[in-house]
Design an enzyme around this catalytic site. Structure first.
Site, PDB file in Angstrom:
ATOM      1  N   ARG A   1      50.811 -16.930  39.771  1.00 35.48           N
ATOM      2  CA  ARG A   1      50.203 -16.039  38.779  1.00 35.48           C
ATOM      3  C   ARG A   1      51.262 -15.299  37.970  1.00 35.48           C
ATOM      4  NH1 ARG A   1      47.038 -15.676  43.162  1.00 35.48           N
ATOM      5  NH2 ARG A   1      44.869 -16.262  42.926  1.00 35.48           N
TER       6      ARG A   1
ATOM      7  N   ASP B   1      51.658 -22.607  51.875  1.00 34.18           N
ATOM      8  CA  ASP B   1      53.060 -23.030  51.769  1.00 34.18           C
ATOM      9  C   ASP B   1      53.636 -23.674  53.027  1.00 34.18           C
ATOM     10  OD1 ASP B   1      53.626 -20.785  53.449  1.00 34.18           O
ATOM     11  OD2 ASP B   1      53.809 -19.491  51.694  1.00 34.18           O
TER      12      ASP B   1
ATOM     13  N   HIS C   1      43.105 -22.037  53.689  1.00 37.51           N
ATOM     14  CA  HIS C   1      42.992 -22.565  52.332  1.00 37.51           C
ATOM     15  C   HIS C   1      43.680 -23.915  52.171  1.00 37.51           C
ATOM     16  CE1 HIS C   1      42.381 -18.146  50.826  1.00 37.51           C
ATOM     17  NE2 HIS C   1      41.338 -18.612  51.479  1.00 37.51           N
TER      18      HIS C   1
ATOM     19  N   CYS D   1      44.769 -39.270  49.317  1.00 32.27           N
ATOM     20  CA  CYS D   1      44.178 -40.159  48.325  1.00 32.27           C
ATOM     21  C   CYS D   1      42.668 -39.944  48.271  1.00 32.27           C
ATOM     22  CB  CYS D   1      44.492 -41.603  48.699  1.00 32.27           C
ATOM     23  SG  CYS D   1      43.629 -42.812  47.676  1.00 32.27           S
TER      24      CYS D   1
ATOM     25  N   CYS E   1      41.150 -43.828  49.423  1.00 31.50           N
ATOM     26  CA  CYS E   1      41.269 -44.382  50.780  1.00 31.50           C
ATOM     27  C   CYS E   1      41.608 -43.309  51.806  1.00 31.50           C
ATOM     28  CB  CYS E   1      42.312 -45.496  50.822  1.00 31.50           C
ATOM     29  SG  CYS E   1      44.026 -44.915  50.762  1.00 31.50           S
TER      30      CYS E   1
ATOM     31  N   SER F   1      48.548  -9.204  53.191  1.00 26.10           N
ATOM     32  CA  SER F   1      47.291  -9.528  52.527  1.00 26.10           C
ATOM     33  C   SER F   1      46.617  -8.235  52.103  1.00 26.10           C
ATOM     34  CB  SER F   1      46.358 -10.311  53.459  1.00 26.10           C
ATOM     35  OG  SER F   1      45.080 -10.447  52.847  1.00 26.10           O
TER      36      SER F   1
HETATM   37 ZN   LIG Z   1      44.615 -44.725  48.557  1.00 27.88          ZN
END
Ligand SMILES: [Zn+2]
Length: 268
Positions: free
Chosen positions: A33, A100, A115, A123, A126, A200
């Protein structure tokens, strides 16, 4: 105050820690940000499924930039001390909002990523998973290309096996939290008898419910955060010093006296 915190931490049967963006500040990881001027639109509108399919060049550049920065930084002292506390049996679980992976790179093994993570991509066709560096352009001038309006995503955004599109394994805005991670976070928050919030502001729901559940079940609450949080008045201790420094000093107290359990009771 640190002595009392360390004493309570050591006595706890189920210490659990919750970390947010402030945990990684001292690693030098730039907040996307704050990379002002780089984005041609609000980052919140880039981190969405709509952008992934509707504005793929903007979406993939945004994530490639963040993945590149991620692998340039290292865990900080705070991450390292937490890994030590875990290995010594003083930390049952880390629940993190961060994507991270710095807790794991520091050696923490009991981590719940609410998160998702930027350390891996997968992918869409697949489901094969890869280290996220797979999705970085091989050419060196891609960031300059973006600045000059010439950036186009390349083959690196496709699965080497099936040519399907890769995506970062993070939760995008508008997507639900990963069910398994959330279930675990709820369970550990309710089991905790000592709950630590680090870096946080507890502004994002539903993640901010974790410390609340812990407190409602009687856990002691320690908040280490630069800014006030909505739960400060429910906390037993609030610390405003930077996360790494605070954790370093507390870990010293917990671990040193743990090595010499008789120390406290030895007379002159
Ligand atoms: Zn793939």
């Amino acid at each position: 105050m640190l002595g009392r915190i360390a004493a309570a931490w050591k006595k706890a049967k189920c210490p659990v820690l919750f970390s947010g963006a402030g945990m990684s500040t001292e690693s030098g990881l730039p907040d996307f940000r704050s990379a002002r001027g780089l984005w041609k639109q609000q980052p919140e509108s880039l981190a969405t499924p709509e952008a992934m399919f509707g504005q793929p060049d903007a979406f993939y550049f945004f994530y490639q930039w963040r993945i590149a920065r991620l692998w340039e930084v290292a865990p900080n002292l705070g991450h390292l001390r937490l890994a030590q506390l875990e290995q010594a049996g003083f930390l049952q679980k880390v629940i993190t909002q961060n994507v991270d992976g710095l807790h794991q790179r520091a050696g923490s093994e009991r981590v719940v990523e609410l998160h998702g993570t930027l350390r891996t991509v997968s992918c869409l066709s697949c489901r094969a998973g890869y280290d996220s560096r797979q999705m970085l352009p091989a050419r060196s001038d891609w960031e300059a290309d973006y600045q000059e309006g010439r950036y186009r995503r390349g083959d690196e955004c496709r699965c080497p096996r099936c040519r399907g599109m890769l995506r970062p394994d993070v939760v995008l805005f508008g997507e639900g939290l990963p069910e398994e991670a959330w279930t675990e976070a709820v369970r550990w928050s309710r089991q905790a008898d000592f709950f630590v919030v680090v870096g946080s502001s507890l502004a994002v729901s539903p993640a901010n419910l974790c410390p609340l559940w812990a407190v409602e079940r009687g856990a002691r609450l320690l908040i280490i955060n630069a800014e006030p949080t909505p739960l400060d008045d429910r906390a037993d201790w609030v610390i405003r010093t930077p996360a790494a420094e605070a954790l370093d000093r507390i870990a010293d107290e917990v671990l040193i006296s743990a090595e010499n359990p008789a120390e406290a009771s030895v007379g002159p």
